[in-house]
Design an enzyme around this catalytic site. Structure first.
Site, PDB file in Angstrom:
ATOM      1  CE  LYS A  35      -0.366  -0.269   5.055  1.00 37.79           C
ATOM      2  NZ  LYS A  35      -1.238  -0.705   6.169  1.00 37.79           N
ATOM      3  NE  ARG A 133      -7.151   1.175  11.071  1.00 35.92           N
ATOM      4  CZ  ARG A 133      -5.890   1.017  10.671  1.00 35.92           C
ATOM      5  NH1 ARG A 133      -4.983   1.938  10.954  1.00 35.92           N
ATOM      6  NH2 ARG A 133      -5.517  -0.066  10.004  1.00 35.92           N
ATOM      7  CE1 TYR A 255      14.373  31.599   6.414  1.00 41.10           C
ATOM      8  CE2 TYR A 255      13.952  29.269   5.984  1.00 41.10           C
ATOM      9  CZ  TYR A 255      14.093  30.577   5.529  1.00 41.10           C
ATOM     10  OH  TYR A 255      13.945  30.841   4.199  1.00 41.10           O
ATOM     11  CG  MET A 303      10.189  24.272   1.091  1.00 41.02           C
ATOM     12  SD  MET A 303       9.267  25.476   0.121  1.00 41.02           S
ATOM     13  CE  MET A 303       8.069  26.062   1.300  1.00 41.02           C
TER      14      MET A 303
HETATM   15  C1  LIG Z   1      -0.516  -1.811   6.738  1.00 41.49           C
HETATM   16  C2  LIG Z   1      -1.124  -3.098   7.092  1.00 41.49           C
HETATM   17  C3  LIG Z   1      -0.320  -4.223   7.362  1.00 41.49           C
HETATM   18  C4  LIG Z   1       1.183  -4.152   7.467  1.00 41.49           C
HETATM   19  O1  LIG Z   1       1.548  -3.586   8.702  1.00 41.49           O
HETATM   20  P1  LIG Z   1       3.106  -3.434   9.120  1.00 41.49           P
HETATM   21  O2  LIG Z   1       3.060  -2.896  10.499  1.00 41.49           O
HETATM   22  O3  LIG Z   1       3.691  -2.458   8.153  1.00 41.49           O
HETATM   23  O4  LIG Z   1       3.699  -4.785   9.010  1.00 41.49           O
HETATM   24  C5  LIG Z   1      -0.948  -5.436   7.571  1.00 41.49           C
HETATM   25  N1  LIG Z   1      -2.296  -5.531   7.529  1.00 41.49           N
HETATM   26  C6  LIG Z   1      -3.088  -4.476   7.296  1.00 41.49           C
HETATM   27  C7  LIG Z   1      -4.567  -4.655   7.278  1.00 41.49           C
HETATM   28  C8  LIG Z   1      -2.540  -3.225   7.078  1.00 41.49           C
HETATM   29  O5  LIG Z   1      -3.336  -2.180   6.847  1.00 41.49           O
END
Ligand SMILES: *Cc1c(COP(=O)(O)O)cnc(C)c1O
Length: 366
Positions: A35, A133, A255, A303
């Site tokens: 992802k 969630r 800065y 920046m």
């Molecule tokens: C992002 C995610 C993972 C991977 O988690 P890590 O902590 O990066 O290993 C696994 N399962 C789901 C549902 C996720 O959203």
């Protein structure tokens, strides 16, 4: 000529990290989590690095499409499932596996069984074990599993969960037990473990593990490094010095003038700032490597630039290469200095940073 601030992804490090996961979870298949553009490493680079994974997991349908276009033929798990009803047919056409985490998604699957729907697809019913969630309540697992099993568009029904506290000692134990009670006797594959769980709670590995962060060589833990498990950094963020300043005692840099030289010193101005994704909150003292030697940042990150202490590096001049993070400075060290986690920095590298992919980092340069 042009600015050389570059994020380089190592295919070899990604492949090595996958191999390490397979050593840690020898009985499980691996969904390599890709992802967020492969945690910022590039989706197709991640696909190449994980070419020995049994599946890939992500949530962006555009990404799944790109993986299929690029020739990935093995399973792809959509970890947030369908976002709208039309995604079900799209998933079927692309041969994706769908997570189902709420009633509306169940209804979309039931409604899509008519003419025009593609071939049946695997689904994984997600149980909420405390992250609160996504996921259905434990009590709903059985009735929803049954409903999904009767769906003409559903080829198989697995069960999964995602832990809230797998990075804390014992943090996934009670949620895993809740999951096991809720799903006892139900047929189908199990997938529970993220990186932290697969490393510290082997019983959570089951049919499929879902590692993300460790595949990219960073740690899910606050108190244990990725290297201690044998994982290698897969991204190197590099730049170079574009100016050198000689400071006298009492001179400040950056800065806000929040760093002042106590004695005469040299600072190198690095062509990388928060508009590249380097964290603005990284304080004076954050490690950085100049010409292959670890030193520290000084003053506020701006920046487009930041400053490094090169007092002890007389060979450092305009053009000397700098590693912001990679193999000499670990991204987790920079993250800790900035009060965040490696995940955050890896995903935050911005579009203006040049992108390169290499078979492996050479162990000498930068
Ligand atoms: C992002 C995610 C993972 C991977 O988690 P890590 O902590 O990066 O290993 C696994 N399962 C789901 C549902 C996720 O959203």
């Amino acid at each position: 000529m042009s600015r050389n601030t570059t994020a380089t992804t190592s295919i070899g490090a990604l492949a090595h990290n996958l191999w390490q996961v397979k050593q840690a979870a020898p009985g499980a298949r691996v969904w390599g989590v890709v992802k967020a553009n492969g945690y910022g490493h590039g989706l197709l680079a991640a696909m190449r690095g994980f070419d020995k994974a049994q599946g890939l997991a992500l949530l962006e349908f555009e990404g799944a499409f790109a993986l299929r276009e690029a020739g990935w033929t093995r399973p792809i798990l959509m970890i947030e499932g369908a976002f709208e009803a039309a995604d079900v047919a799209l998933a079927s056409r692309l041969g994706l596996s769908l997570v189902v985490h709420d009633l509306e998604q169940v209804a979309w699957l039931e409604a899509s069984a008519g003419a025009g729907a593609g071939p049946p697809l695997p689904v994984y019913l997600k149980i909420n074990t405390g992250l609160n969630r996504l996921g259905v309540p434990a009590a709903a697992a059985r009735p929803l599993h049954a409903r999904l099993s009767h769906c003409r568009l559903v080829a198989s029904v697995g069960v999964m969960t995602h832990f809230a506290n797998a990075d804390l000692p014992g943090g996934a134990l009670a949620p895993m037990q809740r999951f096991d009670e809720a799903t006892a006797g139900l047929p189908g594959e199990r997938s529970l473990a993220n990186s932290a769980a697969l490393l510290t709670l082997p019983h959570s590995q089951r049919d499929w593990v879902r590692p993300g962060i460790v595949l990219y060589g960073a740690t899910p833990f606050a108190d244990r490094s990725a290297a201690s498990f044998g994982f290698r950094p897969a991204m190197r963020l590099t730049s170079s010095l574009i100016a050198v300043q000689d400071l006298q005692p009492g001179d400040s840099v950056g800065y806000g003038s929040n760093f002042t030289a106590a004695s005469a010193m040299r600072v190198g101005i690095v062509s990388c700032g928060y508009a590249d994704g380097y964290p603005r909150l990284a304080p004076t003292g954050t490690p950085i490597a100049v010409g292959g030697v670890r030193t520290r940042t000084v003053g506020r990150v701006s920046m487009d630039m930041l400053a490094a202490d090169i007092s002890a590096l007389p060979a450092a001049v305009v053009g000397t290469p700098v590693e912001l993070w990679g193999s000499r400075v670990h991204v987790d060290e920079v993250a800790a200095g900035a009060g965040t986690i490696g995940y955050d920095l890896l995903c935050a590298v911005t579009a203006r940073v040049r992108r390169e992919v290499t078979e492996d980092f050479d162990q000498v340069a930068t």
